[in-house]
Scaffold this motif. Sequence first.
Motif, PDB file in Angstrom:
ATOM      1  N   VAL A 152      -0.891   6.041 -16.475  1.00 45.75           N
ATOM      2  CA  VAL A 152       0.159   5.119 -16.071  1.00 45.75           C
ATOM      3  C   VAL A 152      -0.491   3.832 -15.592  1.00 45.75           C
ATOM      4  N   TYR A 153       0.013   2.723 -16.101  1.00 43.67           N
ATOM      5  CA  TYR A 153      -0.513   1.403 -15.744  1.00 43.67           C
ATOM      6  C   TYR A 153       0.628   0.491 -15.334  1.00 43.67           C
ATOM      7  N   ILE A 154       0.323  -0.470 -14.479  1.00 41.19           N
ATOM      8  CA  ILE A 154       1.262  -1.530 -14.129  1.00 41.19           C
ATOM      9  C   ILE A 154       0.705  -2.826 -14.685  1.00 41.19           C
ATOM     10  N   ASN A 155       1.566  -3.565 -15.362  1.00 42.57           N
ATOM     11  CA  ASN A 155       1.193  -4.868 -15.903  1.00 42.57           C
ATOM     12  C   ASN A 155       2.014  -5.927 -15.174  1.00 42.57           C
ATOM     13  N   ASN A 191      -4.917   4.180  -9.053  1.00 38.55           N
ATOM     14  CA  ASN A 191      -5.904   3.484  -8.233  1.00 38.55           C
ATOM     15  C   ASN A 191      -5.158   2.512  -7.314  1.00 38.55           C
ATOM     16  N   ILE A 192      -4.964   2.912  -6.074  1.00 38.89           N
ATOM     17  CA  ILE A 192      -4.165   2.138  -5.121  1.00 38.89           C
ATOM     18  C   ILE A 192      -4.722   0.727  -4.932  1.00 38.89           C
ATOM     19  N   THR A 193      -6.029   0.593  -4.872  1.00 39.70           N
ATOM     20  CA  THR A 193      -6.648  -0.716  -4.687  1.00 39.70           C
ATOM     21  C   THR A 193      -6.303  -1.669  -5.833  1.00 39.70           C
ATOM     22  N   GLU A 194      -6.334  -1.162  -7.069  1.00 45.92           N
ATOM     23  CA  GLU A 194      -5.975  -1.991  -8.220  1.00 45.92           C
ATOM     24  C   GLU A 194      -4.512  -2.416  -8.148  1.00 45.92           C
ATOM     25  N   VAL A 195      -3.647  -1.494  -7.791  1.00 48.09           N
ATOM     26  CA  VAL A 195      -2.211  -1.790  -7.737  1.00 48.09           C
ATOM     27  C   VAL A 195      -1.912  -2.840  -6.667  1.00 48.09           C
ATOM     28  N   VAL A 196      -2.450  -2.650  -5.474  1.00 42.31           N
ATOM     29  CA  VAL A 196      -2.236  -3.615  -4.398  1.00 42.31           C
ATOM     30  C   VAL A 196      -2.838  -4.973  -4.782  1.00 42.31           C
ATOM     31  N   GLY A 197      -3.941  -4.949  -5.520  1.00 42.67           N
ATOM     32  CA  GLY A 197      -4.595  -6.178  -5.966  1.00 42.67           C
ATOM     33  C   GLY A 197      -3.763  -7.011  -6.920  1.00 42.67           C
ATOM     34  N   ALA A 202       0.800  -1.234   0.000  1.00 38.76           N
ATOM     35  CA  ALA A 202       0.000   0.000   0.000  1.00 38.76           C
ATOM     36  C   ALA A 202       0.835   1.288   0.000  1.00 38.76           C
ATOM     37  N   ARG A 203       1.888   1.351   0.795  1.00 32.37           N
ATOM     38  CA  ARG A 203       2.651   2.603   0.869  1.00 32.37           C
ATOM     39  C   ARG A 203       3.296   2.971  -0.465  1.00 32.37           C
ATOM     40  N   PRO A 204       4.064   2.065  -1.103  1.00 36.01           N
ATOM     41  CA  PRO A 204       4.622   2.460  -2.405  1.00 36.01           C
ATOM     42  C   PRO A 204       3.549   2.668  -3.470  1.00 36.01           C
ATOM     43  N   ALA A 205       2.438   1.947  -3.367  1.00 31.04           N
ATOM     44  CA  ALA A 205       1.344   2.149  -4.325  1.00 31.04           C
ATOM     45  C   ALA A 205       0.789   3.557  -4.191  1.00 31.04           C
ATOM     46  N   ALA A 206       0.637   4.027  -2.960  1.00 28.92           N
ATOM     47  CA  ALA A 206       0.133   5.383  -2.727  1.00 28.92           C
ATOM     48  C   ALA A 206       1.136   6.431  -3.201  1.00 28.92           C
ATOM     49  N   GLU A 207       2.418   6.179  -2.955  1.00 34.50           N
ATOM     50  CA  GLU A 207       3.444   7.125  -3.394  1.00 34.50           C
ATOM     51  C   GLU A 207       3.517   7.192  -4.920  1.00 34.50           C
ATOM     52  N   ILE A 218       2.851  10.480  -7.351  1.00 32.90           N
ATOM     53  CA  ILE A 218       3.790  10.909  -8.390  1.00 32.90           C
ATOM     54  C   ILE A 218       3.069  11.025  -9.726  1.00 32.90           C
ATOM     55  N   ALA A 219       2.306   9.992 -10.087  1.00 35.27           N
ATOM     56  CA  ALA A 219       1.607   9.976 -11.374  1.00 35.27           C
ATOM     57  C   ALA A 219       0.565  11.088 -11.464  1.00 35.27           C
ATOM     58  N   SER A 220      -0.042  11.437 -10.341  1.00 33.01           N
ATOM     59  CA  SER A 220      -1.070  12.478 -10.331  1.00 33.01           C
ATOM     60  C   SER A 220      -0.515  13.865 -10.610  1.00 33.01           C
ATOM     61  N   GLU A 221       0.790  14.021 -10.487  1.00 28.50           N
ATOM     62  CA  GLU A 221       1.416  15.310 -10.753  1.00 28.50           C
ATOM     63  C   GLU A 221       1.512  15.616 -12.249  1.00 28.50           C
ATOM     64  N   TYR A 222       1.292  14.607 -13.083  1.00 29.25           N
ATOM     65  CA  TYR A 222       1.462  14.760 -14.525  1.00 29.25           C
ATOM     66  C   TYR A 222       0.162  14.435 -15.264  1.00 29.25           C
TER      67      TYR A 222
END
Length: 85
Positions: A33-36, A46-52, A16-21, A25-29
Amino acid sequence: MIQIDHIISCIDGLHARPAAELANIASEYAIEVYINKDGKIANIKNITEVVGLCAKYGQKISILINGDNEKKSLKTIKKYIEEKL
């Protein structure tokens, strides 16, 4: 579109912590941005998606960046990933 591949070196994985960070960061631009991970794709804002994704130590993830500021944001996102993940 720019893609960064990364093997997670943080023993705690992508929690959760790095997902939120990363979301901050991405919200500044003005970018998308997606993670695969293993074919599962999460919106980095979307922190929930990333942690998922349950990305753990030693697993490969790909960061996909798309938008007008992708080159500018790449530097910041890549630095964070290399230092924290």
